[in-house]
Scaffold this active site. Structure first.
Site, PDB file in Angstrom:
ATOM      1  N   LYS A  14       9.510  -8.699   7.215  1.00 15.25           N
ATOM      2  CA  LYS A  14      10.358  -7.780   6.449  1.00 15.25           C
ATOM      3  C   LYS A  14      11.177  -6.681   7.117  1.00 15.25           C
ATOM      4  O   LYS A  14      12.419  -6.465   6.829  1.00 15.25           O
ATOM      5  CB  LYS A  14       9.324  -7.094   5.413  1.00 15.25           C
ATOM      6  CG  LYS A  14       8.608  -8.180   4.588  1.00 15.25           C
ATOM      7  CD  LYS A  14       7.771  -7.460   3.341  1.00 15.25           C
ATOM      8  CE  LYS A  14       6.728  -6.407   3.997  1.00 15.25           C
ATOM      9  NZ  LYS A  14       5.367  -7.240   4.295  1.00 15.25           N
ATOM     10  N   ARG A  89       3.845  -2.644  -4.038  1.00 15.98           N
ATOM     11  CA  ARG A  89       2.731  -3.722  -3.702  1.00 15.98           C
ATOM     12  C   ARG A  89       1.622  -3.984  -4.684  1.00 15.98           C
ATOM     13  O   ARG A  89       0.846  -4.465  -4.236  1.00 15.98           O
ATOM     14  CB  ARG A  89       2.302  -3.114  -2.401  1.00 15.98           C
ATOM     15  CG  ARG A  89       2.642  -3.638  -1.197  1.00 15.98           C
ATOM     16  CD  ARG A  89       1.782  -2.891   0.173  1.00 15.98           C
ATOM     17  NE  ARG A  89       1.659  -3.560   1.448  1.00 15.98           N
ATOM     18  CZ  ARG A  89       2.468  -3.322   2.180  1.00 15.98           C
ATOM     19  NH1 ARG A  89       3.469  -2.486   2.233  1.00 15.98           N
ATOM     20  NH2 ARG A  89       2.273  -4.039   3.585  1.00 15.98           N
ATOM     21  N   ARG A 128       2.109  -9.480  18.013  1.00 14.64           N
ATOM     22  CA  ARG A 128       2.630  -7.961  17.927  1.00 14.64           C
ATOM     23  C   ARG A 128       1.646  -7.084  18.338  1.00 14.64           C
ATOM     24  O   ARG A 128       2.155  -6.162  18.751  1.00 14.64           O
ATOM     25  CB  ARG A 128       2.889  -7.921  16.311  1.00 14.64           C
ATOM     26  CG  ARG A 128       3.491  -6.628  16.052  1.00 14.64           C
ATOM     27  CD  ARG A 128       3.827  -6.416  14.726  1.00 14.64           C
ATOM     28  NE  ARG A 128       2.884  -6.138  13.513  1.00 14.64           N
ATOM     29  CZ  ARG A 128       3.162  -6.040  12.463  1.00 14.64           C
ATOM     30  NH1 ARG A 128       4.276  -6.075  11.879  1.00 14.64           N
ATOM     31  NH2 ARG A 128       2.127  -5.740  11.432  1.00 14.64           N
ATOM     32  N   ARG A 134      -0.586  -0.932  16.931  1.00 14.05           N
ATOM     33  CA  ARG A 134      -1.205  -0.453  15.509  1.00 14.05           C
ATOM     34  C   ARG A 134      -2.712  -0.953  15.277  1.00 14.05           C
ATOM     35  O   ARG A 134      -2.977  -1.977  15.502  1.00 14.05           O
ATOM     36  CB  ARG A 134      -0.282  -1.439  14.499  1.00 14.05           C
ATOM     37  CG  ARG A 134       0.795  -0.414  14.190  1.00 14.05           C
ATOM     38  CD  ARG A 134       1.909  -1.426  13.111  1.00 14.05           C
ATOM     39  NE  ARG A 134       1.203  -1.605  11.767  1.00 14.05           N
ATOM     40  CZ  ARG A 134       1.799  -2.213  10.815  1.00 14.05           C
ATOM     41  NH1 ARG A 134       3.043  -2.341  11.007  1.00 14.05           N
ATOM     42  NH2 ARG A 134       1.391  -2.673   9.814  1.00 14.05           N
ATOM     43  N   ARG A 145      -6.043  -6.751   5.183  1.00 10.58           N
ATOM     44  CA  ARG A 145      -4.569  -6.843   4.567  1.00 10.58           C
ATOM     45  C   ARG A 145      -4.100  -7.893   4.072  1.00 10.58           C
ATOM     46  O   ARG A 145      -3.520  -8.019   2.960  1.00 10.58           O
ATOM     47  CB  ARG A 145      -3.784  -6.482   5.756  1.00 10.58           C
ATOM     48  CG  ARG A 145      -3.660  -5.082   6.294  1.00 10.58           C
ATOM     49  CD  ARG A 145      -3.148  -4.706   7.922  1.00 10.58           C
ATOM     50  NE  ARG A 145      -1.739  -5.007   7.949  1.00 10.58           N
ATOM     51  CZ  ARG A 145      -1.330  -5.424   9.140  1.00 10.58           C
ATOM     52  NH1 ARG A 145      -2.047  -5.490  10.325  1.00 10.58           N
ATOM     53  NH2 ARG A 145       0.024  -5.551   9.317  1.00 10.58           N
TER      54      ARG A 145
HETATM   55  P1  ADP Z   1       2.766  -4.835   6.909  1.00  9.25           P
HETATM   56  O1  ADP Z   1       3.255  -5.034   8.109  1.00  9.25           O
HETATM   57  O2  ADP Z   1       1.313  -5.307   6.616  1.00  9.25           O
HETATM   58  O3  ADP Z   1       3.749  -5.328   5.899  1.00  9.25           O
HETATM   59  P2  ADP Z   1       3.533  -1.848   6.333  1.00  9.25           P
HETATM   60  O4  ADP Z   1       3.833  -1.283   7.496  1.00  9.25           O
HETATM   61  O5  ADP Z   1       4.315  -2.287   5.161  1.00  9.25           O
HETATM   62  O6  ADP Z   1       2.582  -3.345   6.876  1.00  9.25           O
HETATM   63  O7  ADP Z   1       2.152  -1.136   5.621  1.00  9.25           O
HETATM   64  C1  ADP Z   1       1.118  -0.923   6.454  1.00  9.25           C
HETATM   65  C2  ADP Z   1      -0.004  -0.135   5.595  1.00  9.25           C
HETATM   66  O8  ADP Z   1       0.524   1.226   4.869  1.00  9.25           O
HETATM   67  C3  ADP Z   1      -0.540  -0.905   4.388  1.00  9.25           C
HETATM   68  O9  ADP Z   1      -1.558  -1.854   5.140  1.00  9.25           O
HETATM   69  C4  ADP Z   1      -1.061  -0.056   3.467  1.00  9.25           C
HETATM   70  O10 ADP Z   1      -2.498   0.767   4.049  1.00  9.25           O
HETATM   71  C5  ADP Z   1      -0.061   1.096   3.455  1.00  9.25           C
HETATM   72  N1  ADP Z   1       1.241   0.916   2.513  1.00  9.25           N
HETATM   73  C6  ADP Z   1       2.397   0.317   2.680  1.00  9.25           C
HETATM   74  N2  ADP Z   1       3.186   0.407   1.519  1.00  9.25           N
HETATM   75  C7  ADP Z   1       2.293   0.400   0.654  1.00  9.25           C
HETATM   76  C8  ADP Z   1       2.302   0.598  -0.741  1.00  9.25           C
HETATM   77  N3  ADP Z   1       3.420   0.162  -1.423  1.00  9.25           N
HETATM   78  N4  ADP Z   1       1.148   0.758  -1.497  1.00  9.25           N
HETATM   79  C9  ADP Z   1       0.196   1.137  -0.974  1.00  9.25           C
HETATM   80  N5  ADP Z   1      -0.136   1.221   0.379  1.00  9.25           N
HETATM   81  C10 ADP Z   1       0.915   0.970   1.382  1.00  9.25           C
END
Ligand code: ADP
Length: 192
Positions: A14, A89, A128, A134, A145
């Site tokens: 994404k 989400r 990654r 991270r 996740r």
């Molecule tokens: P990924 O690479 O898993 O898609 P993101 O960078 O989008 O990761 O998100 C990392 C973390 O931030 C998620 O695992 C969650 O803890 C939190 N997070 C991000 N966006 C949301 C959301 N829309 N609702 C709830 N938690 C979120």
């Protein structure tokens, strides 16, 4: 305005595709994950609240996430559209986003689902992890996740499908080929 949601499991690409979309279509990028990480780095009150959840790979409560997102949208009044990356989400987030946009006479224009299978996700995130630093890229956290994704996030897909806004994009392949399919879907929608 053109408002795009880019959707997919962790590691779907994404962020990578968002960067390319922004450049071509001049949209404002809102990544809730990036925003949370920024709060954590800057040790804000919000950052302190969500730090543990992020490192464990657990979704942040809807109320916190929705408030943060709405504030960010309101802070960008003059853009030609948004790309929402990592939001919504949950179905509750999707519903509240609709209500919020409607009050501004706006709506979601298109939802692109980056389709990537679980084995590929695990491989990509293991790669990654070597550079990302991270904590949530650890294998056990990643499993969490992916669980969160299948328990709470996948339900957002039928929500947008019912609205006729969902387009599935094959997410495995060369970055530029995936992007070419994305631009086709966006251009189609723009030329309607
Ligand atoms: P990924 O690479 O898993 O898609 P993101 O960078 O989008 O990761 O998100 C990392 C973390 O931030 C998620 O695992 C969650 O803890 C939190 N997070 C991000 N966006 C949301 C959301 N829309 N609702 C709830 N938690 C979120």
């Amino acid at each position: 305005m053109f408002n795009l949601v880019i959707f997919g499991p962790p590691g779907a690409g994404k962020g990578t595709q968002s960067a390319k979309i922004i450049e071509k279509y001049n949209l404002a990028h809102i990544s809730t994950g990036d925003m949370f990480r920024m709060h954590i780095t800057q040790n804000t009150v919000l950052g302190q609240k969500v730090k543990e959840l992020l490192s464990e790979g657990i979704l942040v409560p809807d109320s916190i996430t929705i408030n943060m997102l709405e504030e960010e949208v309101n802070n960008n009044p003059d853009v030609s559209g948004f790309i929402f990356d990592g939001f919504p989400r949950t179905v509750a987030q999707a519903e509240s986003l609709d209500v919020f946009l409607k009050a501004k006479n706006e709506e979601i224009s298109l939802v692109l689902q980056l389709d990537v299978n679980e084995d590929e996700i695990k491989q990509r995130i293991a790669e990654r992890k070597k550079v990302s630093g991270r904590a949530d890229d650890d294998e056990t956290k990643l499993i969490r996740r992916i669980d969160e994704y299948f328990q709470k996030t996948v339900h957002v897909l039928p929500y947008y499908e019912k609205q006729g806004k969902l387009i599935k994009i094959e997410g495995v392949g060369a970055i530029d080929d995936i992007f070419a399919n994305i631009t086709k879907a966006i251009d189609n929608q723009l030329n309607r």
